[in-house]
Design a protein around this motif. Structure first.
Motif, mmCIF file in Angstrom:
data_model
loop_
_atom_site.group_PDB
_atom_site.id
_atom_site.type_symbol
_atom_site.label_atom_id
_atom_site.label_comp_id
_atom_site.label_asym_id
_atom_site.label_seq_id
_atom_site.Cartn_x
_atom_site.Cartn_y
_atom_site.Cartn_z
ATOM 1 N N LEU A 168 -11.826 -2.884 -30.284
ATOM 2 C CA LEU A 168 -11.064 -3.572 -31.571
ATOM 3 C C LEU A 168 -11.927 -3.313 -32.770
ATOM 4 N N PHE A 169 -13.146 -3.996 -32.559
ATOM 5 C CA PHE A 169 -14.215 -3.949 -33.550
ATOM 6 C C PHE A 169 -14.766 -2.719 -33.994
ATOM 7 N N VAL A 170 -14.946 -1.786 -33.267
ATOM 8 C CA VAL A 170 -15.205 -0.541 -33.325
ATOM 9 C C VAL A 170 -14.158 0.416 -34.426
ATOM 10 N N ASN A 171 -12.772 0.290 -34.052
ATOM 11 C CA ASN A 171 -11.783 0.963 -34.547
ATOM 12 C C ASN A 171 -11.199 0.013 -35.946
ATOM 13 N N LEU A 172 -11.639 -1.099 -35.889
ATOM 14 C CA LEU A 172 -10.926 -1.873 -37.028
ATOM 15 C C LEU A 172 -12.040 -2.233 -37.999
ATOM 16 N N PHE A 225 -22.152 4.830 -31.280
ATOM 17 C CA PHE A 225 -22.731 3.642 -30.228
ATOM 18 C C PHE A 225 -21.726 3.620 -29.351
ATOM 19 N N TYR A 226 -20.390 3.573 -29.546
ATOM 20 C CA TYR A 226 -19.228 3.272 -28.667
ATOM 21 C C TYR A 226 -19.180 4.511 -27.594
ATOM 22 N N VAL A 283 -24.644 -6.786 -31.341
ATOM 23 C CA VAL A 283 -25.499 -7.219 -32.636
ATOM 24 C C VAL A 283 -24.863 -6.735 -33.737
ATOM 25 N N ALA A 284 -24.138 -5.534 -33.890
ATOM 26 C CA ALA A 284 -23.393 -5.195 -34.989
ATOM 27 C C ALA A 284 -22.047 -6.039 -35.414
ATOM 28 N N LEU A 285 -21.466 -6.487 -34.334
ATOM 29 C CA LEU A 285 -20.277 -7.499 -34.417
ATOM 30 C C LEU A 285 -20.624 -8.718 -35.022
ATOM 31 N N ILE A 286 -21.934 -9.271 -34.422
ATOM 32 C CA ILE A 286 -22.285 -10.527 -35.063
ATOM 33 C C ILE A 286 -22.612 -10.537 -36.486
ATOM 34 N N ILE A 287 -23.333 -9.371 -36.946
ATOM 35 C CA ILE A 287 -23.963 -9.014 -38.245
ATOM 36 C C ILE A 287 -22.530 -9.042 -39.088
ATOM 37 N N THR A 288 -21.516 -8.270 -38.617
ATOM 38 C CA THR A 288 -20.166 -8.097 -39.296
ATOM 39 C C THR A 288 -19.528 -9.437 -39.591
#
Length: 406
Positions: free
Chosen positions: A244-248, A350-351, A361-366
């Motif tokens: 969901l994170f990658v697509n949204l 990445f995915y 890491v990218a999710l947390i920074i987002t």
């Protein structure tokens, strides 16, 4: 003359030199956010020299790398990526003309250069620098060499611990712990977990900044789950979140803008603003006064030492406490759109290459970029990830060897 040029070229290829200049540049960037500048304004000249050193060095490195790319044969996809990079630098050049500040342009060039170095090595160096900063600056403050600025939030006393604002050290420590957990794959000892959470709790008590304490408490929970070998039970749920994170991701970048604009409608958003300690009201005032421009806008931003300014009939401090909105308002719509597009492409890469740790890491920074500095913090590696992901696409489009180190 040719020998001299060859020696200079070899020197520019030296990773140790790149890391050394990064450290000096970081000192220049962070030093300007300490009470050194408050107590001795002349010291900022020295910090400025370090910032300018970083600008020229990473500018030269960027040109060197760009020349290397131009010498290759290119596919249509590679040409599009190169053109996009040129457009981004051009847009940030326009922002520099409007703002008169070159640090963000330097940050982008530095990220481009450091994306050519192994990710774990880059993040390891950054982590050490961040932990050292969290030790040295408060230590100087404790010895009385740096002023410990004090502000209040209601009945709570807030201490800056040698920095210019109370939230600064919690952010630096938060990124440092994120990178430590990433490098260790959350395989921490009980002592590691205790020290991470306890240190964050002490920072929370001193600075009254809860965001990063909850973040590090979450890291502690994950580390405990890993240690007890039960984390696999949550794997499927996390993979759904990751997808969901990658697509949204593009939607996530403007969610804060929608909520901030909705604050003007009142109602439940007034209550939400109170919960978020007036973050919505502050940025809403900036949107009313300055709007959104193609290449950003220049205006005085307050916050040093906790100073505030009432700039409209709506409470506002001229401080944008959201990384995405800082990028959009201060740097401009075009840089914002290009960076969001490039980052979304990088996350897809990445995915595709199963880089789950990097995506975490990218999710947390987002998440941090919604109601804190996030990706715009000096400590963030999201722009390095962005260029690294674009390089994955660049190399795979010509069937070159995949860059990611297993």
């Amino acid at each position: 003359m040719k020998n001299l040029l060859k020696k200079c070229y070899r020197l520019l290829n030296n990773e140790k030199l790149v890391f050394a200049i990064f450290i000096l540049y970081y000192i220049g960037r962070t030093g300007g956010n300490t009470s050194f500048v408050t107590q001795w304004p002349a010291t900022d000249k020295g910090f400025q020299v370090l910032r300018m050193l970083g600008f020229f060095f990473f500018g030269i490195e960027t040109v060197k790398l760009a020349i290397g790319y131009l010498k290759e044969k290119h596919t249509a996809m590679q040409m599009v990526l190169m053109l996009g990079f040129v457009l981004l630098l051009g847009a940030l050049g326009m922002n520099f003309i409007i703002q008169g500040a070159y640090t963000f342009l330097t940050d982008i060039m530095m990220a481009f250069v450091m994306s050519h170095i192994a990710l774990k090595k880059t993040i390891s160096v950054r982590m050490i620098v961040l932990f050292a900063t969290c030790m040295i600056v408060p230590l100087l403050s404790n010895f009385g060499l740096l002023e410990n600025l004090i502000t209040t939030r209601g009945d709570t006393m807030r201490y800056a611990l040698g920095f210019d604002y109370t939230t600064r050290i919690s952010g630096i420590y938060g990124f440092a712990t994120l990178y430590y957990c990433y490098l260790r794959k959350f395989k921490l000892t009980w002592r590691d977990i205790f020290m991470m959470v306890f240190s964050s709790l002490l920072i929370d008590f001193l600075t009254d900044t809860r965001t990063y304490f909850f973040l590090e408490l979450g890291f502690g929970v994950i580390a405990i789950l890993v240690k007890l070998h039960v984390v696999q039970k949550f794997k499927k749920a996390y993979l759904v979140i990751e997808s969901l994170f990658v697509n949204l991701f593009p939607i996530a970048t403007i969610a804060t803008l929608f909520i901030t604009v909705a604050y003007g409608q009142g109602g439940i958003f007034i209550k939400l603003d109170e919960i978020l300690t007036h973050r919505l009201a502050q940025v809403y005032a900036d949107l009313v006064n300055y709007g959104i421009h193609p290449f950003g806008v220049s205006f005085a931003q307050y916050g040093n030492g906790g100073a505030h300014a009432a700039i409209t009939s709506v409470f506002g401090s001229n401080y944008i406490d959201s990384g995405f909105l800082q990028l959009l308002i201060v740097r401009g719509l075009i840089p914002f759109a290009l960076i969001v597009l490039f980052t979304a492409i990088a996350l897809q890469q990445f995915y595709k290459h199963h880089m789950h740790q990097e995506l975490f890491v990218a999710l947390i920074i987002t998440l941090l970029s919604t109601f804190s500095g996030g990706l715009m913090s000096n400590e963030s590696v999201l722009f390095i990830f962005m260029f690294y992901g674009l390089r994955l696409l660049y190399t795979s489009s010509s069937r070159k060897e995949i860059l990611h180190e297993n």
